[in-house]
Design an enzyme around this catalytic site. Structure first.
Site, PDB file in Angstrom:
ATOM      1  N   TYR A 228      -9.617   5.815   6.735  1.00 21.00           N
ATOM      2  CA  TYR A 228      -9.880   6.279   8.237  1.00 21.00           C
ATOM      3  C   TYR A 228     -10.705   7.247   8.311  1.00 21.00           C
ATOM      4  O   TYR A 228     -10.337   8.375   7.601  1.00 21.00           O
ATOM      5  CB  TYR A 228      -8.245   6.717   8.773  1.00 21.00           C
TER       6      TYR A 228
ATOM      7  N   PRO B 281      -4.714   0.560  18.373  1.00 20.33           N
ATOM      8  CA  PRO B 281      -4.271   0.137  16.986  1.00 20.33           C
ATOM      9  C   PRO B 281      -4.404   0.975  16.035  1.00 20.33           C
ATOM     10  O   PRO B 281      -4.355   0.825  14.591  1.00 20.33           O
ATOM     11  CB  PRO B 281      -5.352  -1.237  16.838  1.00 20.33           C
TER      12      PRO B 281
ATOM     13  N   LYS C 223       0.872   0.128  15.044  1.00 17.39           N
ATOM     14  CA  LYS C 223       2.216   0.135  15.324  1.00 17.39           C
ATOM     15  C   LYS C 223       2.781  -1.083  16.387  1.00 17.39           C
ATOM     16  O   LYS C 223       4.036  -1.405  16.480  1.00 17.39           O
ATOM     17  CB  LYS C 223       2.631   1.467  16.342  1.00 17.39           C
TER      18      LYS C 223
ATOM     19  N   TYR D 257       3.838   6.900  10.006  1.00 16.75           N
ATOM     20  CA  TYR D 257       2.761   5.790   9.571  1.00 16.75           C
ATOM     21  C   TYR D 257       3.806   4.447   8.983  1.00 16.75           C
ATOM     22  O   TYR D 257       3.533   3.491   9.178  1.00 16.75           O
ATOM     23  CB  TYR D 257       1.796   5.989   8.483  1.00 16.75           C
TER      24      TYR D 257
ATOM     25  N   HIS E  90       0.868  -1.122  -0.046  1.00 17.62           N
ATOM     26  CA  HIS E  90      -0.044   0.095  -0.111  1.00 17.62           C
ATOM     27  C   HIS E  90       0.999   1.259  -0.153  1.00 17.62           C
ATOM     28  O   HIS E  90       1.710   1.322   0.654  1.00 17.62           O
ATOM     29  CB  HIS E  90      -0.925  -0.205   1.296  1.00 17.62           C
TER      30      HIS E  90
END
Length: 391
Positions: A201, A293, A297, A385, A72
């Site tokens: 998200y 979550p 991580k 990220y 991704h």
């Protein structure tokens, strides 16, 4: 039994550490309290940072990941029915993430350990770690109905929050930092192709939602729910309807429904135990730290821990210097606290609290607007990220 490194726990941290040590010519024994089927099927994380992907490849454990995993190059943020994509490679100099479930990582590492590595004992429950202050720690464990002792030069606890390793730290030495959140995630697996090719998200006044995936034909989706929610309180139709509300966009994007095969509720908490070393006992993964979550991580922090330990032990073998082992806790905690910070920021930016005021809601939108309009803010998210440097 006698070995150089006694590893408690055969999750991804313990298994990867055993693999790294094997490649470095250092013997180890892995003790796992559960059976193999449980380890290979417990659902956990599914996002691998660039550094984790690189480590698995270098360890000879990346072949199936590269064949079946989903690279991704970004995520999508949704708020106020708008969509904003964060381009990871463009913001980080080429870094990305991989969707590849923890269950699959464990299967790959177990197969390699049983084929090439040292002993891996399933249904071997660690009862206590003794003598960490001395030269030869002892791990007392129960296996096949009888107690035994594993003597080692170093003991590494990859056995989670409730494990024997952290319990062996003296109370006077331990410092605990934690936060519990008033909401949880209702997670579902569904036999339907993901409705978007990257993670989504979504911040909504009704609560957070996440669109993720396990494969091109299996979706993984989450809803923010009150802490203590029972997954069975939600019908399948209620789950899909609520997901549709929270993912709604102004451009007519649609969420595809399918049969839900699994439901579970994940509590949200932040936890750090300092230090991560006591004598010759080292903590790694959830034994030392837990993150909500939202930032993806947990598994990746565990990888950072065991990479740091393996490098330090190899350094000692090659140079005779214990400097890197002595610095283990401080080295790991720098990365841990950055991950805690990022996970907290993502969580509080996207989840409306039960007691949130209109002011709080405006702040959340302002934070999202900042990311959507500022390359600097967007870069900060992308760098975090895709992963902080290992070690």
């Amino acid at each position: 039994m006698r070995t150089t490194v006694g590893i408690i726990g055969a999750g991804p941290a313990g298994l990867l550490l055993a693999r790294l040590l094997y490649r470095a010519g250092i013997d180890s024994v892995v003790l796992e309290s559960r059976d193999r089927a449980y380890v290979e099927h417990r659902q956990r994380a599914g996002i691998l940072e660039q550094g984790t992907v690189d480590v698995l490849r270098a360890a000879g454990a990346g072949e199936r990941m590269d064949r079946e995993g989903l690279r991704h190059d970004g995520i999508e943020l949704r708020f106020d029915r708008r969509r904003h994509r964060v381009d990871f490679p463009g913001l980080t100099g080429g870094r990305s993430v991989m969707v590849y479930a923890q269950t699959e990582v464990c299967k790959d590492l177990i197969a390699l350990q049983l084929k090439e590595g040292g002993p891996l004992l399933f249904e071997a429950e660690a009862l206590a770690v003794e003598g960490a202050e001395g030269d030869r720690p002892r791990i007392r464990f129960r296996h096949e109905g009888r107690e035994d002792v594993l003597e080692c030069d170093y003991a590494v606890g990859c056995d989670g929050f409730w494990g024997a390793a952290r319990a062996a730290f003296p109370a006077a030495l331990s410092r605990v930092f934690e936060r519990t959140y008033p909401y949880a995630w209702l997670g579902v697996l569904a036999d339907v192709a993901p409705s978007h090719d990257e993670l989504v998200y979504a911040r909504h006044d009704r609560g957070f939602a996440l669109l993720s995936m396990r494969s091109p034909s299996v979706s993984r989706l989450y809803l923010q729910v009150p802490a203590g929610t029972d997954a069975d309180e939600w019908t399948d139709d209620e789950i899909w309807s609520e997901l549709e509300r929270r993912f709604e966009t102004a451009d007519g994007w649609r969420l595809e429904r399918g049969p839900i095969t699994q439901k579970s509720v994940t509590p949200m908490r932040s936890f750090v135990h300092e230090p991560m070393r006591h004598g010759r006992l080292f903590l790694a993964g959830d034994a030392a730290h837990i993150v909500p979550p939202t930032g993806a991580k947990g598994l990746n922090l565990a990888v950072g821990d065991v990479v740091t330990f393996a490098r330090a032990l190899v350094h000692e073998r090659e140079t005779g210097s214990a400097d890197l082992l002595d610095a283990y806790s401080a080295t790991c905690l720098r990365r841990v606290w950055q991950a805690e910070r990022f996970s907290y920021d993502m969580t509080t930016m996207l989840h409306p609290a039960p007691d949130a005021t209109p002011f709080d809601a405006r702040l959340q939108r302002a934070r999202l607007e900042r990311i959507a309009s500022s390359r600097a803010a967007e870069t900060d998210l992308a760098e975090a990220y895709t992963g902080f440097p290992l070690g």
